[in-house]
Design a protein around this motif. Structure first.
Motif, PDB file in Angstrom:
ATOM      1  N   SER A   1       0.767  -1.124   0.167  1.00 30.21           N
ATOM      2  CA  SER A   1       0.045  -0.228   0.035  1.00 30.21           C
ATOM      3  C   SER A   1       0.781   1.275  -0.013  1.00 30.21           C
ATOM      4  CB  SER A   1      -0.809   0.021   1.333  1.00 30.21           C
ATOM      5  OG  SER A   1      -2.018  -0.802   1.172  1.00 30.21           O
ATOM      6  N   ALA A   2       2.152   1.293   0.764  1.00 28.12           N
ATOM      7  CA  ALA A   2       2.907   2.313   0.857  1.00 28.12           C
ATOM      8  C   ALA A   2       3.571   2.528  -0.353  1.00 28.12           C
ATOM      9  CB  ALA A   2       3.793   2.163   1.798  1.00 28.12           C
ATOM     10  N   ILE A   3       4.012   1.373  -1.197  1.00 27.12           N
ATOM     11  CA  ILE A   3       4.647   1.753  -2.483  1.00 27.12           C
ATOM     12  C   ILE A   3       3.673   2.232  -3.492  1.00 27.12           C
ATOM     13  CG2 ILE A   3       5.253   0.421  -4.429  1.00 27.12           C
ATOM     14  CD1 ILE A   3       6.405  -1.842  -2.457  1.00 27.12           C
ATOM     15  N   GLU A   4       2.541   1.885  -3.576  1.00 28.84           N
ATOM     16  CA  GLU A   4       1.301   2.678  -4.503  1.00 28.84           C
ATOM     17  C   GLU A   4       1.199   4.136  -4.119  1.00 28.84           C
ATOM     18  OE1 GLU A   4      -2.830   1.345  -6.831  1.00 28.84           O
ATOM     19  OE2 GLU A   4      -2.049   0.272  -5.115  1.00 28.84           O
ATOM     20  N   ALA A   5       1.029   4.088  -2.752  1.00 33.11           N
ATOM     21  CA  ALA A   5       0.513   5.615  -2.466  1.00 33.11           C
ATOM     22  C   ALA A   5       1.846   6.611  -2.530  1.00 33.11           C
ATOM     23  CB  ALA A   5       0.082   5.558  -0.982  1.00 33.11           C
ATOM     24  N   VAL A   6       3.083   6.116  -2.094  1.00 33.73           N
ATOM     25  CA  VAL A   6       4.184   7.044  -2.214  1.00 33.73           C
ATOM     26  C   VAL A   6       4.180   7.422  -3.766  1.00 33.73           C
ATOM     27  CG1 VAL A   6       6.655   7.073  -1.826  1.00 33.73           C
ATOM     28  CG2 VAL A   6       5.332   6.290  -0.265  1.00 33.73           C
ATOM     29  N   SER A   7       4.379   6.325  -4.736  1.00 37.93           N
ATOM     30  CA  SER A   7       4.360   6.463  -5.940  1.00 37.93           C
ATOM     31  C   SER A   7       3.535   7.465  -6.732  1.00 37.93           C
ATOM     32  CB  SER A   7       4.481   5.311  -6.912  1.00 37.93           C
ATOM     33  OG  SER A   7       5.372   4.201  -6.365  1.00 37.93           O
TER      34      SER A   7
ATOM     35  N   SER B   1      11.747  -3.944   4.580  1.00 34.56           N
ATOM     36  CA  SER B   1      12.070  -2.774   4.930  1.00 34.56           C
ATOM     37  C   SER B   1      11.220  -1.835   4.318  1.00 34.56           C
ATOM     38  CB  SER B   1      13.584  -2.422   4.652  1.00 34.56           C
ATOM     39  OG  SER B   1      13.649  -0.803   4.604  1.00 34.56           O
ATOM     40  N   MET B   2      10.233  -1.110   4.961  1.00 37.97           N
ATOM     41  CA  MET B   2       9.267   0.050   4.919  1.00 37.97           C
ATOM     42  C   MET B   2      10.214   0.971   4.298  1.00 37.97           C
ATOM     43  SD  MET B   2       6.491   0.670   4.086  1.00 37.97           S
ATOM     44  CE  MET B   2       5.233  -0.222   4.754  1.00 37.97           C
ATOM     45  N   TYR B   3      11.387   1.068   5.109  1.00 33.97           N
ATOM     46  CA  TYR B   3      12.073   2.329   4.591  1.00 33.97           C
ATOM     47  C   TYR B   3      12.512   2.201   3.267  1.00 33.97           C
ATOM     48  CZ  TYR B   3      12.194   2.387   9.796  1.00 33.97           C
ATOM     49  OH  TYR B   3      11.828   2.344  11.015  1.00 33.97           O
ATOM     50  N   TYR B   4      13.383   1.283   2.702  1.00 33.73           N
ATOM     51  CA  TYR B   4      13.995   1.005   1.436  1.00 33.73           C
ATOM     52  C   TYR B   4      12.685   1.120   0.374  1.00 33.73           C
ATOM     53  CZ  TYR B   4      16.493  -0.904  -2.531  1.00 33.73           C
ATOM     54  OH  TYR B   4      17.147  -1.431  -3.502  1.00 33.73           O
ATOM     55  N   GLN B   5      11.501   0.675   0.651  1.00 35.79           N
ATOM     56  CA  GLN B   5      10.523   0.458  -0.320  1.00 35.79           C
ATOM     57  C   GLN B   5       9.797   1.776  -0.594  1.00 35.79           C
ATOM     58  OE1 GLN B   5       9.740  -2.057  -2.217  1.00 35.79           O
ATOM     59  NE2 GLN B   5      11.278  -3.557  -1.062  1.00 35.79           N
TER      60      GLN B   5
ATOM     61  N   TRP C   1       9.572   6.393  -4.140  1.00 33.88           N
ATOM     62  CA  TRP C   1       9.662   7.741  -4.436  1.00 33.88           C
ATOM     63  C   TRP C   1      10.477   8.097  -5.580  1.00 33.88           C
ATOM     64  CZ3 TRP C   1       7.183  11.957  -2.861  1.00 33.88           C
ATOM     65  CH2 TRP C   1       7.678  13.027  -2.999  1.00 33.88           C
ATOM     66  N   LEU C   2      11.762   7.567  -5.759  1.00 34.84           N
ATOM     67  CA  LEU C   2      12.701   7.829  -6.698  1.00 34.84           C
ATOM     68  C   LEU C   2      12.271   7.046  -7.992  1.00 34.84           C
ATOM     69  CD1 LEU C   2      15.994   7.372  -4.435  1.00 34.84           C
ATOM     70  CD2 LEU C   2      14.891   9.519  -5.512  1.00 34.84           C
ATOM     71  N   HIS C   3      11.584   5.820  -7.967  1.00 34.34           N
ATOM     72  CA  HIS C   3      11.589   5.108  -9.386  1.00 34.34           C
ATOM     73  C   HIS C   3      10.202   4.770  -9.685  1.00 34.34           C
ATOM     74  CE1 HIS C   3      16.064   4.868  -9.370  1.00 34.34           C
ATOM     75  NE2 HIS C   3      16.048   4.629  -8.079  1.00 34.34           N
ATOM     76  N   GLY C   4       9.055   5.072  -8.910  1.00 29.68           N
ATOM     77  CA  GLY C   4       7.860   4.681  -9.304  1.00 29.68           C
ATOM     78  C   GLY C   4       7.658   3.185  -8.569  1.00 29.68           C
TER      79      GLY C   4
ATOM     80  N   SER D   1      -3.130   8.191   1.709  1.00 33.35           N
ATOM     81  CA  SER D   1      -3.363   6.749   2.591  1.00 33.35           C
ATOM     82  C   SER D   1      -3.602   6.035   1.464  1.00 33.35           C
ATOM     83  CB  SER D   1      -4.656   6.840   3.404  1.00 33.35           C
ATOM     84  OG  SER D   1      -5.767   7.339   2.893  1.00 33.35           O
ATOM     85  N   GLN D   2      -3.713   4.641   1.702  1.00 31.79           N
ATOM     86  CA  GLN D   2      -4.157   3.475   0.754  1.00 31.79           C
ATOM     87  C   GLN D   2      -4.713   2.310   1.859  1.00 31.79           C
ATOM     88  OE1 GLN D   2      -3.330   3.586  -2.449  1.00 31.79           O
ATOM     89  NE2 GLN D   2      -4.293   1.604  -3.187  1.00 31.79           N
TER      90      GLN D   2
END
Length: 462
Positions: free
Chosen positions: A290-296, A341-345, A350-353, A406-407
């Motif tokens: 969910s974080a990957i999608e929302a951050v992207s 790692s949530m930090y890494y993901q 953020w940087l690469h989508g 949020s997601q």
């Protein structure tokens, strides 16, 4: 209340193993509706894709293979993806199951917090190939393996991880036994003895989180290998323990701190809980999706703003797996570290989508100063009002403003579906480098027609 905090009324002490085993023996293909059959085909497609991809390129593949060969595992007629039809059935199951989990790209079942396909499908394929059964028998074996795994995993829930066990393997071994037993047509007593023997082989520690080890990749492989052993012993007349699921020292008590028997055997054969299994769009722990999608999404809409700090709020259960502020989470050293790692993901998204795929683990990215600097800007916190697999995000910008995002449901859940076209696109991307485009397309076509064909028609392509 019990001393471990579990309400005794949530724990039955008799009959569960009997009901589960009776379901395995009696369930028929006609109890699968058309939509569920189509889902099983998608799960099979996805499993073969990620397994073959990992078999071809994953860094752990050759060491796994060398060990199996050294142990005499290359001594049969069973297929290991991309490695040929030359292995014993139990070692083919071990390798294919380990490959299925090597990318951490395999399907997930949210309420059981595990990967059901990583054990159910390799076990079913190996046994179905050995007998060259028809495709409907294969699909039913897979479905039964999924259902048993998900029901037992749901009964463990987060209590498995609290106690330090990996639900994928501690529940998956029973699903693998179920798949093998169904395809072989074992009797009720044989299945019960196989369950009784399997409980003593169930294992899988999440200590792998300490250094990002390959133990995790092997967990489904060990489960499938030992499931074949348990079934063979039961068929030979070896007596297994009674009540291996619900007994005083059974699986529910041993492998979870908060197990429940509520709903464990309700509506078996009419309600298939595994239909909620989600196919993964990203090769990382499901709790980060969910974080990957929302951050992207926020990164794409940022309009040139520079982020100062990102706060990621997770449920308590998810936080314990991907959120602790430990050195190998904040700055991952291995691929498994990065997957959990949530930090890494967050930094990669953020940087690469969100379409970077396995390239997120290229050495250049894992050692990138830019990625490391962004990881340092991420804070992961616990919030009791955030649902499992959901995420709440706060972005603080250098201009002093903030953005909330949020997601609720990650891509792949029933509420946010990953459609067949995308499943097959993921498959082709993973498999084409291993088998070539023409064979990849032939595999897809055979899976879609498998209910009218034999298992051998599929396995000869793999």
């Amino acid at each position: 209340m019990a001393t471990d905090g579990v309400d005794p009324s949530a724990r039955r002490t008799d009959g569960i193993t009997e009901e589960l085993c009776k379901f395995i023996v009696e369930v028929q293909y006609e109890q699968l509706d058309e939509k569920l059959v189509d889902q099983v085909k998608d799960y099979l497609t996805d499993n073969i894709g990620i397994s073959a991809g990992a078999a071809a390129i994953c860094e752990s593949t050759e060491p796994f293979l060398r060990a199996v060969v050294a142990l005499g595992g290359k001594s049969g007629q069973s297929t290991v993806f991309t490695k040929g039809k030359a292995f014993s059935v139990q070692y083919a199951g071990l390798l294919n199951a380990a490959f299925a989990h090597s990318f951490d790209f395999d399907d997930t079942h949210a309420s059981s917090i595990l990967h059901p396909g990583a054990t159910a499908i390799p076990a079913a394929l190996a046994q179905a190939e050995a007998l060259d059964v028809d495709g409907k028998t294969l699909l039913l074996g897979i479905a039964v393996g999924y259902e048993i795994t998900c029901r037992i995993g749901r009964a463990y829930n987060y209590g498995g991880y609290t106690r330090g066990f990996h639900n994928t393997s501690t529940a998956g071994i029973f699903g693998a036994v179920a798949a093998i037993a169904k395809i072989k047509g074992l009797s009720l007593n044989q299945v019960k003895h196989a369950f009784g023997l399997a409980e003593s082989k169930a294992a899988g520690s999440i200590q792998f989180l300490d250094n990002g080890s390959w133990n995790k990749r092997l967990h489904p492989g060990f489960a499938v290998h030992d499931a074949f052993m348990a079934v063979a012993l039961a068929e030979a007349g070896v007596v297994g323990e009674t009540r291996p699921i619900e007994g005083k020292y059974g699986a529910l008590h041993s492998f979870s701190a908060t197990s429940t028997t509520v709903g464990l055997t309700d509506n078996l054969g009419s309600e298939w809980i595994f239909r909620e299994t989600a196919i993964k769009p990203f090769p990382a722990c499901r709790m980060t999706h969910s974080a990957i999608e929302a951050v992207s999404r926020v990164a794409k809409e940022a309009g040139g703003k520079t982020v100062e700090h990102i706060t990621v709020a997770l449920s308590p259960g998810c936080h314990q797996i991907v959120g602790p502020p430990e050195a190998n989470k904040i700055h991952p050293r291995t691929i498994v570290d990065g997957q959990f790692s949530m930090y890494y993901q967050v930094a990669i998204a953020w940087l690469h989508g969100m379409d970077i795929g396995w390239a997120m683990y290229d050495k250049s990215r894992m050692e990138s100063p830019e990625v490391a600097a962004l990881c340092d800007k991420v804070e992961v916190v616990i919030r009791d009002d955030v649902a499992d697999l959901a995420v709440q995000l706060t972005f603080q910008w250098t201009d002093g403003t903030t953005t909330e995002a949020s997601q609720v449901f990650p891509l792949g859940e029933l509420e946010h579906p990953f459609l067949k076209e995308r499943v097959q696109g993921k498959f082709l991307k993973m498999v084409s480098p291993a088998y070539g485009d023409d064979t990849a397309k032939a595999i897809l076509a055979t899976i879609e027609e498998i209910d009218g064909r034999n298992t051998g028609d599929l396995m000869k392509l793999l």
